[in-house]
Design a protein around this motif. Structure first.
Motif, PDB file in Angstrom:
ATOM      1  N   ARG A 442       0.819  -1.217   0.000  1.00  0.00           N
ATOM      2  CA  ARG A 442       0.000   0.000   0.000  1.00  0.00           C
ATOM      3  C   ARG A 442       0.850   1.264   0.000  1.00  0.00           C
ATOM      4  O   ARG A 442       0.335   2.365  -0.217  1.00  0.00           O
ATOM      5  CB  ARG A 442      -0.927  -0.001   1.211  1.00  0.00           C
ATOM      6  N   VAL A 445       2.747   3.197  -5.446  1.00  0.00           N
ATOM      7  CA  VAL A 445       1.810   3.592  -6.504  1.00  0.00           C
ATOM      8  C   VAL A 445       2.513   3.344  -7.838  1.00  0.00           C
ATOM      9  O   VAL A 445       3.649   3.781  -8.024  1.00  0.00           O
ATOM     10  CB  VAL A 445       1.409   5.084  -6.395  1.00  0.00           C
ATOM     11  N   LYS A 468      -3.306  -4.573  -8.211  1.00  0.00           N
ATOM     12  CA  LYS A 468      -4.270  -4.088  -7.218  1.00  0.00           C
ATOM     13  C   LYS A 468      -4.551  -5.134  -6.153  1.00  0.00           C
ATOM     14  O   LYS A 468      -4.761  -4.810  -4.983  1.00  0.00           O
ATOM     15  CB  LYS A 468      -5.579  -3.702  -7.908  1.00  0.00           C
ATOM     16  N   MET A 473      -1.456   0.849  -5.424  1.00  0.00           N
ATOM     17  CA  MET A 473      -2.366   1.778  -6.080  1.00  0.00           C
ATOM     18  C   MET A 473      -1.904   2.032  -7.522  1.00  0.00           C
ATOM     19  O   MET A 473      -0.730   1.827  -7.846  1.00  0.00           O
ATOM     20  CB  MET A 473      -2.441   3.093  -5.311  1.00  0.00           C
ATOM     21  N   SER A 475      -1.977   4.830 -10.824  1.00  0.00           N
ATOM     22  CA  SER A 475      -2.237   6.171 -11.366  1.00  0.00           C
ATOM     23  C   SER A 475      -2.054   6.142 -12.876  1.00  0.00           C
ATOM     24  O   SER A 475      -1.152   5.471 -13.389  1.00  0.00           O
ATOM     25  CB  SER A 475      -1.277   7.204 -10.770  1.00  0.00           C
ATOM     26  N   ASP A 495      -6.822   4.276  -9.388  1.00  0.00           N
ATOM     27  CA  ASP A 495      -7.059   5.121  -8.210  1.00  0.00           C
ATOM     28  C   ASP A 495      -6.984   6.609  -8.548  1.00  0.00           C
ATOM     29  O   ASP A 495      -7.791   7.401  -8.052  1.00  0.00           O
ATOM     30  CB  ASP A 495      -6.038   4.799  -7.117  1.00  0.00           C
ATOM     31  N   ASN A 496      -5.990   6.989  -9.384  1.00  0.00           N
ATOM     32  CA  ASN A 496      -5.743   8.417  -9.644  1.00  0.00           C
ATOM     33  C   ASN A 496      -5.583   8.690 -11.132  1.00  0.00           C
ATOM     34  O   ASN A 496      -5.020   7.863 -11.865  1.00  0.00           O
ATOM     35  CB  ASN A 496      -4.456   8.878  -8.943  1.00  0.00           C
ATOM     36  N   LEU A 529     -12.566   8.406  -8.912  1.00  0.00           N
ATOM     37  CA  LEU A 529     -11.126   8.515  -9.068  1.00  0.00           C
ATOM     38  C   LEU A 529     -10.664   9.870  -8.540  1.00  0.00           C
ATOM     39  O   LEU A 529     -11.406  10.853  -8.595  1.00  0.00           O
ATOM     40  CB  LEU A 529     -10.726   8.398 -10.545  1.00  0.00           C
ATOM     41  N   ARG A 530      -9.429   9.918  -8.035  1.00  0.00           N
ATOM     42  CA  ARG A 530      -8.875  11.179  -7.567  1.00  0.00           C
ATOM     43  C   ARG A 530      -7.981  11.783  -8.645  1.00  0.00           C
ATOM     44  O   ARG A 530      -7.423  11.064  -9.477  1.00  0.00           O
ATOM     45  CB  ARG A 530      -8.090  10.949  -6.275  1.00  0.00           C
TER      46      ARG A 530
END
Length: 581
Positions: A442, A445, A468, A473, A475, A495-496, A529-530
């Motif tokens: 975790r 990324v 995942k 994560m 991106s 995630d991003n 999503l961020r």
């Protein structure tokens, strides 16, 4: 077991011999080498080779002598010449003596292999023609078939390289009195070797056939189209004015840069083009094709627009590229590559929530070279694969070091190159490093560009889900700059979205950029999503991004990339341990 094609490689520079030998062996060829004319002649007379590759200059000897002796052998090998840009005229003379083609420094792995495959295909065709001519002497039908095989590509049915040169030469003679222009385009399918490896040669052939069909549908009947390389296509367009070239280019690329449906799969492809113009960039077919090829190589290395026109200074830049590639080999061995880290911040709290690991190369002057200057070299030579694993291991060790010293940790993003991403065992390689070093997944990324994401939908979806499942994560980097079908995003475990800095740059004065960013953020919110905006350099950009409800920002406004020891004070002043992006 099929017999391996045999190559005799002749060059007086040891590192070039070793580089090419390793490249060819990896592709399944049987390779012998020689470092001078005497060694080469002995091997030519004692062995049998399908291909002879020789440098034009061998100390005090000439590759032309090797060429003449090779072509005199009973087994009739195809001969490829290696030449520097200053030796192009000599290389052209060598073509007239029977050389198949010449490879211009700086040597490019993909182009070497493509030319090699084409030379082997020609040798095979010539062997079949010789056999067929003996079988058809009695009925007189062999000559028509032989002529077709000599001048047309059997797969796409387009003219081949020889006929392309012939027709270009005729077009030059025709246009010389009138003063009209000719545009010479060389189109290359980006990442075709990877596509061929992933889908297999049969699917690769289908892609080539479809590309040839699309080009034919995009040009006038008077124009010449040819397959001039393994995945390269040449076009000669007759134009009245130079400004018309862009219209021709846009028309062809509009049809080429669309997904291709192969069976039940939709494959996203892209192409890159090099362009030379008659008479401005040359008055002979050889020089025009050479310059179009050089501009193609420059476009693939340095230009995100997907095309480049030939300019007079390209020779100098190409030589610089070749020099950098040689230095980079030494840099890797000497440990001159380093990792810097750049933080990204949560807009609402102004807290650091993550870091991105960025590769840097320390030069012999004590400064650092820009990644755009050397990353393409790493990708071309596939050194990016082991270096990518080194980056992952270095980041993991750094995370464990921070944890050991009770420095608050944040997730660290690692960029995955398109070349890495197509490795079939990439997931196993990355996860094994993470497990071996005991890092919490975790805390990692993985950043993959939008273009990489769309190379193969099935492979992408499978690989991302495997990552995942470990807790890492994901991106999507440079979002908004590549081709993607937005409907696919909801199926990927992302995630991003990292909004490309090209949109952020004009945010404060270009309403179009603001509209694009607003649309991306809105879509991201709907998909849970961020968003991370890259390249934020001033408070006005930050204010607008906050009003658009962007979650995170990264850029010089907050912090330039720094070595790990200079990032540590920022981590200690940042948010409590355990917070994450």
């Amino acid at each position: 077991m099929a017999k391996k094609n045999r190559i005799l490689l002749i060059d007086d520079e040891h590192w070039i011999r070793e580089f090419l030998k390793e490249l060819f062996i990896a592709e399944g060829y049987d390779v012998e080498t020689a470092g001078d004319e005497d060694g080469a002649l002995q091997k030519l007379r004692c062995g049998t080779f399908d291909i002879v590759i020789t440098d034009l200059r061998l100390g005090g000897s000439s590759g032309i002598d090797i060429l003449k002796i090779a072509k005199a052998q009973e087994y009739l090998p195809e001969v490829l010449l290696i030449t520097a840009y200053g030796s192009v005229e000599t290389a052209v003379d060598a073509l007239k003596l029977g050389a198949f083609d010449f490879l211009t420094k700086p040597l490019e792995s993909s182009k070497i292999l493509e030319t090699l495959e084409q030379a082997l295909e020609r040798r095979k065709l010539r062997a079949n023609i010789n056999k067929s001519s003996k079988e058809t002497d009695t009925n007189g039908n062999g000559s028509v078939r032989d002529d077709y095989l000599l001048y047309y590509d059997p797969l796409t049915k387009l003219p081949n390289r020889d006929l392309f040169f012939d027709r270009l030469g005729q077009a030059i003679l025709k246009n010389e009195p009138s003063g009209r222009h000719l545009a010479i385009f060389i189109f290359d399918i980006d990442g075709f070797k990877l596509l061929n490896d992933v889908y297999g040669p049969a699917k690769g052939d289908e892609i080539l056939i479809e590309v040839s069909r699309r080009i034919e549908s995009s040009v006038f009947a008077r124009d010449t189209i040819a397959r001039v390389g393994s995945d390269e296509f040449g076009v000669v367009a007759d134009i009245k004015r130079e400004k018309d070239i862009v219209a021709v280019l846009e028309r062809i690329r509009a049809t080429l840069n669309k997904p291709i449906t192969i069976g039940a799969r939709e494959i996203a492809i892209s192409t890159t083009a090099g362009i030379a113009v008659y008479p401005r960039d040359g008055t002979s077919a050889e020089m025009l094709v050479q310059n179009a090829g050089l501009s193609l190589a420059q476009a693939k290395r340095f230009d995100r627009s997907g095309f480049r026109f030939f300019t007079a200074d390209m020779n100098e830049r190409a030589n610089k590229f070749f020099e950098l590639r040689h230095k980079l080999t030494t840099a890797v061995e000497n440990g001159e590559l380093e990792l810097f880290y750049q933080p990204y911040y949560e807009i609402s709290t102004n807290r650091m929530v993550g870091l991105e690991a960025l590769l840097r190369w320390r030069d012999d002057q004590g400064g650092y070279m820009l990644p755009g200057e050397f990353i393409p070299i790493l990708e071309e030579t596939k050194m990016i694969q082991p270096i990518g694993e080194w980056i992952c291991e270095t980041v993991c060790r750094q995370i464990m070091d921070w944890e050991k010293r009770s420095i608050p940790a944040v997730p660290v993003a690692i960029n995955i190159s398109p070349v890495q991403f197509m490795q079939q065992d990439l997931t196993e390689r990355i996860t094994s490093i993470v497990k071996r070093l005991g890092v919490d997944p975790r805390q990692l990324v993985l950043e993959v560009t939008e273009t990489t994401l769309m190379q193969d939908i099935d492979v992408t979806e499978r690989s991302l889900r495997q990552f995942k499942d470990t807790g890492m994560m994901i991106s999507v980097d440079d979002f908004g700059t590549g081709y993607s079908s937005l409907s696919y995003l909801k199926f990927f475990p992302i995630d991003n979205l990292k909004i490309d800095m090209s949109f952020v740059k004009g945010l404060s004065y270009d309403s179009n950029d603001a509209s694009i960013i607003a649309a991306i953020i809105s879509m991201a919110h709907n998909l849970n999503l961020r968003t991370i905006s890259e390249g934020v350099e001033n408070t006005e950009q930050l204010r607008i991004l906050e009003s658009l409800k962007c979650a995170f920002t990264q850029g010089f406004l907050h912090c330039r990339p720094k070595p790990a020891d200079q990032i540590e004070p920022l981590l200690e002043l940042s948010m409590p341990a355990g917070a994450s992006a």
